[in-house]
Structures are given as structure tokens and as C-alpha cells.
Write a protein that holds these residues in place. Structure first.
Motif, PDB file in Angstrom:
ATOM      1  N   ARG A  88       0.834  -1.208   0.000  1.00 14.48           N
ATOM      2  CA  ARG A  88       0.000   0.000   0.000  1.00 14.48           C
ATOM      3  C   ARG A  88       0.867   1.256   0.000  1.00 14.48           C
ATOM      4  NH1 ARG A  88      -5.353   0.205   1.510  1.00 14.48           N
ATOM      5  NH2 ARG A  88      -4.962   2.178   2.549  1.00 14.48           N
ATOM      6  N   VAL A  89       1.963   1.215   0.740  1.00 11.69           N
ATOM      7  CA  VAL A  89       2.886   2.350   0.737  1.00 11.69           C
ATOM      8  C   VAL A  89       3.479   2.532  -0.667  1.00 11.69           C
ATOM      9  CG1 VAL A  89       4.976   3.305   1.743  1.00 11.69           C
ATOM     10  CG2 VAL A  89       3.451   1.960   3.152  1.00 11.69           C
ATOM     11  N   CYS A  90       3.887   1.402  -1.278  1.00 13.09           N
ATOM     12  CA  CYS A  90       4.488   1.463  -2.610  1.00 13.09           C
ATOM     13  C   CYS A  90       3.516   2.052  -3.623  1.00 13.09           C
ATOM     14  CB  CYS A  90       4.902   0.078  -3.079  1.00 13.09           C
ATOM     15  SG  CYS A  90       6.227  -0.622  -2.121  1.00 13.09           S
ATOM     16  N   LYS A  91       2.233   1.745  -3.432  1.00 16.03           N
ATOM     17  CA  LYS A  91       1.225   2.207  -4.379  1.00 16.03           C
ATOM     18  C   LYS A  91       0.748   3.618  -4.048  1.00 16.03           C
ATOM     19  CE  LYS A  91      -2.154  -0.491  -6.908  1.00 16.03           C
ATOM     20  NZ  LYS A  91      -3.354  -1.319  -6.835  1.00 16.03           N
ATOM     21  N   GLY A  92       1.304   4.207  -2.990  1.00 11.69           N
ATOM     22  CA  GLY A  92       0.907   5.556  -2.612  1.00 11.69           C
ATOM     23  C   GLY A  92      -0.408   5.613  -1.870  1.00 11.69           C
ATOM     24  N   ARG A  93      -0.860   4.478  -1.339  1.00 14.50           N
ATOM     25  CA  ARG A  93      -2.136   4.469  -0.616  1.00 14.50           C
ATOM     26  C   ARG A  93      -1.942   4.726   0.881  1.00 14.50           C
ATOM     27  NH1 ARG A  93      -5.417   1.371  -4.161  1.00 14.50           N
ATOM     28  NH2 ARG A  93      -5.085   2.487  -6.103  1.00 14.50           N
ATOM     29  N   ALA A  94      -0.682   4.706   1.322  1.00 10.78           N
ATOM     30  CA  ALA A  94      -0.414   4.998   2.731  1.00 10.78           C
ATOM     31  C   ALA A  94       0.830   5.874   2.792  1.00 10.78           C
ATOM     32  CB  ALA A  94      -0.195   3.699   3.516  1.00 10.78           C
ATOM     33  N   LYS A  95       0.873   6.770   3.765  1.00 11.73           N
ATOM     34  CA  LYS A  95       2.013   7.692   3.893  1.00 11.73           C
ATOM     35  C   LYS A  95       3.255   6.945   4.361  1.00 11.73           C
ATOM     36  CE  LYS A  95       1.182  12.465   3.806  1.00 11.73           C
ATOM     37  NZ  LYS A  95      -0.148  12.461   3.279  1.00 11.73           N
ATOM     38  N   LEU A  96       4.392   7.298   3.770  1.00 10.66           N
ATOM     39  CA  LEU A  96       5.612   6.533   4.027  1.00 10.66           C
ATOM     40  C   LEU A  96       6.074   6.625   5.478  1.00 10.66           C
ATOM     41  CD1 LEU A  96       8.008   4.842   3.044  1.00 10.66           C
ATOM     42  CD2 LEU A  96       9.118   6.956   2.360  1.00 10.66           C
ATOM     43  N   VAL A  97       6.240   7.877   5.982  1.00 10.04           N
ATOM     44  CA  VAL A  97       6.959   8.005   7.253  1.00 10.04           C
ATOM     45  C   VAL A  97       6.264   7.341   8.441  1.00 10.04           C
ATOM     46  CG1 VAL A  97       7.940   9.602   8.925  1.00 10.04           C
ATOM     47  CG2 VAL A  97       8.390   9.907   6.497  1.00 10.04           C
ATOM     48  N   PRO A  98       4.984   7.631   8.726  1.00  9.93           N
ATOM     49  CA  PRO A  98       4.430   6.901   9.881  1.00  9.93           C
ATOM     50  C   PRO A  98       4.319   5.395   9.621  1.00  9.93           C
ATOM     51  CG  PRO A  98       2.724   8.179   8.780  1.00  9.93           C
ATOM     52  CD  PRO A  98       4.008   8.539   8.124  1.00  9.93           C
ATOM     53  N   THR A  99       4.077   4.992   8.364  1.00 11.31           N
ATOM     54  CA  THR A  99       3.856   3.578   8.086  1.00 11.31           C
ATOM     55  C   THR A  99       5.126   2.764   8.277  1.00 11.31           C
ATOM     56  OG1 THR A  99       2.369   4.387   6.388  1.00 11.31           O
ATOM     57  CG2 THR A  99       2.681   2.033   6.507  1.00 11.31           C
ATOM     58  N   VAL A 100       6.282   3.373   7.978  1.00 10.32           N
ATOM     59  CA  VAL A 100       7.536   2.643   8.144  1.00 10.32           C
ATOM     60  C   VAL A 100       7.713   2.191   9.594  1.00 10.32           C
ATOM     61  CG1 VAL A 100      10.013   2.996   8.238  1.00 10.32           C
ATOM     62  CG2 VAL A 100       8.784   3.521   6.171  1.00 10.32           C
TER      63      VAL A 100
END
Lengths: 159, 341
Positions: free
Chosen positions: B295-307
Motif C-alpha cells: 500500500r505504501v508502494c502504491k501511494g495508498r499509505a504515507k511513508l513516514v508513519p507507516t515505516v
């Protein structure tokens, strides 16, 4: 027995939960492991999973992007057409050297337009055979990257 | 000259090849059983090894080890050969086929024309069984595919002599003979012990359960170190290694859970059943990790908090896997000495 510390965010992988998100696999189905109603493992066929398709697409997009960059360099006269075919076949200098049998420094030289223009046909044949194209095709590059991957555009499956 | 070989599709190429070869010689066994006996389950995050310019994350042991270890533990006489000369390699393959022997081969996926183009990367650890030759074409039982496939001999030669990481050097392997009496329980126990050992006490911090923690610590640093774009490529690469054709889903954890289920019945050890279920839950959590990363790769979730969330999931997985292997060790402790020569 210790407790399982993992929160069970959802039920275990069930037969009916095996994702069937098509795309990219050209109709090939693969085996997934899943449990049936009695909790027994069985093999289920899947046409794909969108999480996987998305990242596979991402890998090809990176290759297409490298192809765009190398085309710019070739058009600017910094690189020979060999560079395009090398990137298209997902190779770098080291891998191309191993496949062609030429030393790395020779491959690097062949990536220079002036050197490439004057290469003997015996040398060109080695590269053309490796990439499975004709010498004429080896000496030119397309205007746009020409990868033949079906269904590169994102499918409608939600993620 | 085609060998009458029963082709069964499987999730993972090497365990599928090994299981199909064993079945051909009359030893009924599933892919999962071979995977477990061969001790195929593993984890390592090795940033110093690069695959397509990205760090290697693996969920299984090195190619070739499942066939070798499963053969050894079952007491089977196997043989493997590597070649310098492609012509000699092809002659030896043809000679074995003429004798009616199905031959396992290590190949590079990039050169196999029957693969969908989207899967053709330079990966040299793919296994298949050659089961016949008609004129200039080989008949191949590739366990990833539903049916046997055909492949021109020039293409197979190129694939057997692929270059780069894990270069197969024409490697072929086959079964020479089976012992009259096979102790499945003993082989299963050795396989489980092996996996527990490498996952719990590999001395290097990049492998086993410590490797999962290592990856968790690295992931949170990626956005600052690599920038957003490279981070996404790194994350996508982990998902592909985990879910790419051949893992059965969840980075081999589902196959291993299926193995534990079979092992419980074959060794009459009910303690393995709940452990199989826990392994399934671990597989599900790996899937959730992959889903979130994708989802992060597809831009569906924000990178920084998701990491940070991804790293936390990895830490949880490390804890869960550690306790699974420790409990597996105690579940098989009673068997450890029995029947060892």
C-alpha cells in the motif's frame, strides 16, 4: 507452550480467502497454501494477489525508468545503443561481461558511441546473439522503451 | 524418448522438484513434507548481497540445500553434477534421459521462454525436472506450472549456463537409489531441529530471528538514508521476495505450517498441531506486513508513519517466530536421541 504474542488481526488464511487478483501472470495460476473449514491444509490455485502485482509492476517501472534515462544519454551522444540493450536485458557491465565473454573494460569501451560505431561485425554478432536480435536492431534504439510486458498499467483491484 | 513422469504443480520449485522425483521412485510425499525435511525455512536480510540492485531478503535456505538435505535425511543416494562445457552438459543430460532417469536441473529464469515475460528476471535458483526430449525440444516438468512444458534445447542450454549470482553451471541432480526402509519420523525430526537451530542460533546477526529484528531496525532508517523513492523500491523488493511465485504465500510460512500438520500425524505427536496453527498465524501476519508495504508502494499509505508500523510488525513477528521455534524444540525434545546412528 508459550503464548502466541501475535495479535490475530484477522482469521487465518482460509481457502476462500486466497486472493484472485489477475494481471501480469499472463493467465498462469500458482499454488497457494490455505486451510479448509476443518483446519486442514490444502493447495489452492491463485491467479495473483494485488500486493504482489503492485510490487512486481514497481520493479518493471524502475526498469522502464532506467531505459528512459539511457535513451536520453544515447540521444545526447554520451552512450552507444549497446547501453540500451544492456539495460533492457536487465544487465549491468559486470553481467554483460560474463555473458559476452569480453573483459569488463572492453564492455565499458563498447558503451562509448565512437568505439561502438567502429566495432567489427564479429564483436557485434556476440552481443546480437546474446540479446537475440539482429545486428541492425543492435545498432539502433527505439524512441520510447519497448518492453513487452502485458498489463503494466495498474489494475483496478483495490489494495 | 519421454519418461512417464507424473507432474504435480507445487508452490515452491525446489521442494516440488524433489517431491516429484521421490514420487517417481515410489516414495509418496508432499511438497510440504520435503520442504520441512529439507529444512527449507529461513530468514536473512543481507544488504551486502544485491539482487537487481536491491538488498537480498530471503525466507528460505540456499538453492540446492533442500534436495541435498532431504536426500541425506531420508537415506537416499543422490548425485549431482556441474559442468564447464555446455556441450558435455547436454550430452550427459541426454544420456540420463535415454536411461529413463528424470533429471533435476538448476536454471536461470530469464532464459526460460515459457515463463510469463513479467516474471523473467535474472534469478538463477530455479529448479525443474527434465523428463524427455523430442528432436530439438525438451519436455520439462516445471513444478510452478499447471502442465508440463516444452523448451527448445538452445534455450535450456542458455538457462543452465546463466551467469551472475547463483550461476547454476549446468548443475543437474537426480536420484540413484532409494533404501528399502525409510524412517520418515527421524527425517522429520532432523529437519525441524535444523530449522530451529538456524533460526535461533545462527551466529551472524543478519540471519534467523535476529535477522528479522535487524531488518526492523534498518527499515525505519530508510526514508532518511535512501530518500522516498529508493525506500519504496526497497520495500517492494521485500514484498516480492516474500510473495513471489514459489513461496506458497507468507514467505514459506504457510508451507511450513502445512508441513507441521503432516508431521504431527506422521510422528504421532499431537503437540505439533497447535504449533502448525501458530505458524499459520505468523504467515498471515507476514501477509499483512506485505499488504501494508505494498500500500505504501502504491501511494495508498504515507511513508513516514507507516515505516514505523512496518518495523513494529517485524519486531512482533520476530518475537512470535522465536517462541514458535523454542516451543518446537521442546515439542520434539523426546525424539532427539531415538534411532540416531
Amino acid at each position: 507452550m508459550g503464548m502466541n504474542p501475535l495479535p490475530s488481526r484477522k482469521l487465518v488464511m482460509k481457502k476462500e480467502d486466497v486472493p484472485q487478483h489477475g494481471g501480469l501472470t499472463a493467465g498462469c495460476r500458482e499454488v497457494n497454501y490455505a486451510v479448509d473449514a476443518d483446519g486442514n491444509y490444502s493447495l489452492e490455485l491463485s491467479v495473483g494477489w494485488e500486493a504482489k502485482n503492485a510490487t512486481l509492476r514497481q520493479a518493471w517501472e524502475a526498469i522502464v525508468e532506467r531505459l528512459h534515462l539511457v535513451l536520453e544519454e544515447i540521444n545526447a551522444g554520451h552512450k552507444s545503443p549497446l547501453a540500451y540493450h544492456m539495460v533492457k536485458n536487465q544487465m549491468d557491465v559486470s553481467l554483460l561481461a560474463q555473458y559476452s565473454g569480453f573483459a569488463r573494460w572492453r564492455v565499458r569501451r563498447h558503451l562509448k558511441p565512437q568505439v561502438f560505431k567502429r566495432l567489427r561485425s564479429a564483436v557485434l554478432t556476440v552481443y546480437a546473439d546474446l540479446f537475440r536480435i539482429s545486428i541492425a536492431q543492435l545498432q539502433q534504439v527505439p524512441d520510447q522503451p519497448d518492453l513487452c510486458i502485458e498489463d503494466m498499467s495498474s489494475s483496478g483491484t483495490p489494495l | 524418448m519421454n519418461i512417464n513422469f507424473s507432474h504435480r504443480q507445487s508452490a515452491h520449485c525446489e521442494s516440488g522438484v524433489t517431491a516429484n522425483l521421490l514420487n517417481h521412485y515410489g516414495l509418496e510425499c508432499s511438497e510440504a513434507l520435503v520442504f520441512g525435511i529439507g529444512g527449507g525455512l529461513f530468514f536473512a536480510y543481507a544488504p551486502f548481497i544485491r539482487l537487481n540492485f536491491l538488498p537480498l531478503t530471503t525466507f528460505r535456505t540456499a538453492p540446492g540445500s533442500i534436495f541435498k538435505k532431504a536426500g541425506k535425511r531420508l537415506g537416499i543416494t543422490t548425485r549431482q553434477q556441474r559442468f564447464k562445457n555446455p556441450v558435455a552438459a547436454e550430452q550427459e543430460l541426454d544420456r540420463l534421459l535415454a536411461n529413463g532417469c528424470p533429471v533435476g536441473a538448476q536454471t536461470g529464469v530469464f532464459w526460460l521462454p515459457y515463463f510469463p515475460p513479467a516474471y523473467r528476471f535474472h534469478f538463477n535458483g530455479h529448479n525443474l525436472v527434465v523428463i524427455g526430449k523430442e528432436r530439438d525440444e525438451y519436455l520439462i516438468s516445471d513444478p510452478i506450472f499447471e502442465q508440463p512444458v516444452r523448451c527448445a534445447s538452445a534455450d535450456l542450454r542458455q538457462a543452465r549456463f546463466a551467469k551472475g549470482a547463483l550461476a547454476p553451471q549446468g548443475r543437474i541432480y537426480y536420484i540413484e537409489s532409494l533404501p528399502g526402509n525409510i524412517d520418515l519420523s527421524q527425517a522429520i525430526i532432523s529437519g525441524i531441529k535444523d530449522v530451529c537451530r538456524v533460526m535461533l542460533s545462527t551466529p551472524v546477526p543478519v540471519a534467523g530471528v535476529r535477522g528479522i529484528n535487524f531488518l526492523a531496525r534498518r527499515i525505519v532508517k530508510w526514508p532518511a538514508r535512501l530518500g522516498e523513492k529508493r525506500t519504496l523500491q526497497h520495500l517492494g523488493h521485500i514484498v516480492r521476495m516474500q510473495e513471489e511465485i514459489g513461496t506458497g504465500g507468507g514467505g514459506f510460512r504457510f508451507i511450513y505450517a502445512a508441513f507441521l500438520q503432516e508431521a504431527a500425524a506422521l510422528t504421532h505427536n499431537a503437540a505439533l498441531l497447535p504449533l502448525s496453527q501458530r505458524c499459520t498465524v505468523i504467515g498471515d501476519n507476514w501477509r499483512e506486513f506485505a499488504l501494508l508495504a505494498a500500500r505504501v508502494c502504491k501511494g495508498r499509505a504515507k511513508l513516514v508513519p507507516t515505516v514505523a508500523d512496518l518495523a513494529q510488525r517485524l519486531e512482533e513477528l520476530a518475537v512470535a517466530e522465536k517462541s514458535l521455534y523454542q516451543d518446537l524444540q521442546s515439542a520434539i525434545a523426546g525424539y532427539s536421541i531415538k534411532g540416531r546412528e
